[in-house]
Design an enzyme around this catalytic site. Structure first.
Site, PDB file in Angstrom:
ATOM      1  N   ASP A  44      -8.093  -4.525   6.655  1.00  0.00           N
ATOM      2  CA  ASP A  44      -7.072  -4.302   7.676  1.00  0.00           C
ATOM      3  C   ASP A  44      -7.784  -4.015   9.007  1.00  0.00           C
ATOM      4  O   ASP A  44      -8.160  -4.928   9.744  1.00  0.00           O
ATOM      5  CB  ASP A  44      -6.170  -3.152   7.203  1.00  0.00           C
ATOM      6  N   LYS A  99     -15.225   6.688  -1.421  1.00  0.00           N
ATOM      7  CA  LYS A  99     -14.668   6.679  -0.060  1.00  0.00           C
ATOM      8  C   LYS A  99     -13.602   7.758   0.082  1.00  0.00           C
ATOM      9  O   LYS A  99     -12.817   7.984  -0.824  1.00  0.00           O
ATOM     10  CB  LYS A  99     -14.042   5.293   0.204  1.00  0.00           C
ATOM     11  N   ASP A 130     -14.089   1.397  -2.974  1.00  0.00           N
ATOM     12  CA  ASP A 130     -13.471   2.697  -3.280  1.00  0.00           C
ATOM     13  C   ASP A 130     -13.162   2.760  -4.771  1.00  0.00           C
ATOM     14  O   ASP A 130     -13.252   1.747  -5.474  1.00  0.00           O
ATOM     15  CB  ASP A 130     -12.203   2.964  -2.439  1.00  0.00           C
ATOM     16  N   ARG A 165       0.822  -1.220   0.000  1.00  0.00           N
ATOM     17  CA  ARG A 165       0.000   0.000   0.000  1.00  0.00           C
ATOM     18  C   ARG A 165       0.852   1.265   0.000  1.00  0.00           C
ATOM     19  O   ARG A 165       0.350   2.346  -0.205  1.00  0.00           O
ATOM     20  CB  ARG A 165      -0.963  -0.023   1.193  1.00  0.00           C
ATOM     21  N   GLY A 172     -10.738  -2.973   9.210  1.00  0.00           N
ATOM     22  CA  GLY A 172     -12.156  -3.278   8.976  1.00  0.00           C
ATOM     23  C   GLY A 172     -12.992  -2.027   8.743  1.00  0.00           C
ATOM     24  O   GLY A 172     -14.164  -2.124   8.367  1.00  0.00           O
TER      25      GLY A 172
HETATM   26  C1  R5P Z   1      -7.131   0.355   0.276  1.00  0.00           C
HETATM   27  O1  R5P Z   1      -6.990   0.933  -0.796  1.00  0.00           O
HETATM   28  C2  R5P Z   1      -7.296  -1.134   0.366  1.00  0.00           C
HETATM   29  O2  R5P Z   1      -7.724  -1.686  -0.835  1.00  0.00           O
HETATM   30  C3  R5P Z   1      -8.256  -1.495   1.490  1.00  0.00           C
HETATM   31  O3  R5P Z   1      -9.533  -0.976   1.186  1.00  0.00           O
HETATM   32  C4  R5P Z   1      -7.787  -0.956   2.826  1.00  0.00           C
HETATM   33  O4  R5P Z   1      -6.452  -1.300   3.049  1.00  0.00           O
HETATM   34  C5  R5P Z   1      -8.647  -1.492   3.952  1.00  0.00           C
HETATM   35  O5  R5P Z   1      -8.199  -0.946   5.156  1.00  0.00           O
HETATM   36  P1  R5P Z   1      -9.134  -0.882   6.444  1.00  0.00           P
HETATM   37  O6  R5P Z   1      -9.743  -2.237   6.639  1.00  0.00           O
HETATM   38  O7  R5P Z   1      -8.195  -0.512   7.555  1.00  0.00           O
HETATM   39  O8  R5P Z   1     -10.155   0.182   6.209  1.00  0.00           O
END
Ligand code: R5P
Length: 310
Positions: A220, A190, A167, A93, A222
């Protein structure tokens, strides 16, 4: 050809080895009292093509270092070819400078793997496909879309389905799945007001009365998913299923999911979460071992890997 496992996801490595009908290379990988890692290969691998399976999941730095040391040990033991099989590629990321004066960590990781002595990388659903270009060697990026599509066709086929990207960055992946299962597409707008925080601004598409299929590469904390589910339900979605390749599930993610209105979270085993999700009937695991095994076989036999996804 030989396969060797690091310690981050032995369960997956054993399943891949069963699939390939090959024993894992005998190794001694341990930690010294001060945390340093020791790697020893206990059998002759001179002249062999060796596939090293290691996810660089939490603890990311330890698992990455272990991967580097294994590759180095193999190189110094005269392996002919070394393939780093990284089901979950940590640091992906951090693939660009989002603000000034930050590191492009994914590139640093790519340099480390290259300099350790790998000749090829195999990974799954890379967060950003362009990370392949951080390497000057072949990178096979495998996709979980066929596995998810098969599950949906088997278990959710009679429903009115719509695939939802959580997103804008995930639209391509979501469109791929929507095309495969012949469903409509919706997109969530998002925003991240601060690192680790997410906010749903708008939903593009009509989800009313439909079964939503959210697909994403990583869950990650959530936050992204739980907020998306909340917003979809508010917009009249009938139920929401979530398909995620890499279940990082940090902090309170598992309990957040339990409390949320998610109908089911389907994850893969690129990261070993057996302990975290024990007795949790809201979370189901689909194994990627057969996909990985098949890809390794094809690479070893110089057959097409992309044919797996056509
Ligand atoms: C971000 O671009 C990734 O594709 C995931 O949407 C993101 O890493 C999810 O993170 P979290 O669960 O902390 O919102």
């Amino acid at each position: 050809m030989k396969i060797l496992s690091g310690t981050s996801n032995l369960k997956l490595s054993r399943n891949i080895s069963k699939q390939l009908k090959l024993k894992l290379v005998n190794t001694n990988i341990k930690r010294f009292a001060d945390g340093e890692i020791y790697v020893e290969i206990n059998e002759n691998i001179r002249g062999n093509s060796v596939f090293v399976i290691q996810s660089t999941s939490n603890p990311a730095n330890d698992n990455l270092m272990e991967l580097l040391l294994v590759i180095d040990a193999l190189r110094r033991s005269s392996a002919k070819n070394i393939t780093a099989v990284i089901p979950y590629f940590g640091y992906a990321r951090q693939d660009r400078k989002v603000v000034p004066r930050t590191s492009i960590s994914a590139k640093v990781v790519a340099n480390l793997i290259t300099n350790a002595g790998a000749h090829r990388v195999v990974t799954v659903d890379l967060h950003a496909g362009q990370i392949q270009g951080f390497f000057d060697m072949p990178v096979d990026n495998l996709f979980t879309t066929p596995l998810f599509a098969r599950y949906i066709k088997r278990k959710l086929k009679s429903r009115k389905l719509i695939c939802v990207s959580p997103d804008v960055g995930g639209v391509q992946r979501t469109r791929g799945l929507a095309t495969k299962i012949k469903a409509e597409l919706a997109i969530i707008d998002k925003r991240r007001p601060a690192p680790g925080k997410s906010q749903v601004m708008n939903i593009i598409g009509d989800v009313k009365g439909k079964t939503c299929i959210i697909v994403d590469d990583i869950i990650d904390s959530g936050g992204t998913i739980v907020n998306a589910v909340e917003a979809l339900k508010k917009s009249g979605a009938q139920e929401v299923y979530v398909f995620i390749t890499h279940a990082v599930l940090s902090g309170e993610a598992v309990s957040k999911i339990k409390k949320s209105k998610i109908k089911k979270l389907i994850i893969t085993d690129t990261i070993d979460n057996s302990q975290k999700i024990k007795n949790n009937n809201k979370i189901e695991v689909i194994s990627i071992s057969s996909l990985m095994g098949e890809a390794i076989k094809r690479i070893s036999n110089s057959n097409s890997v992309s044919d797996l996804f056509n």
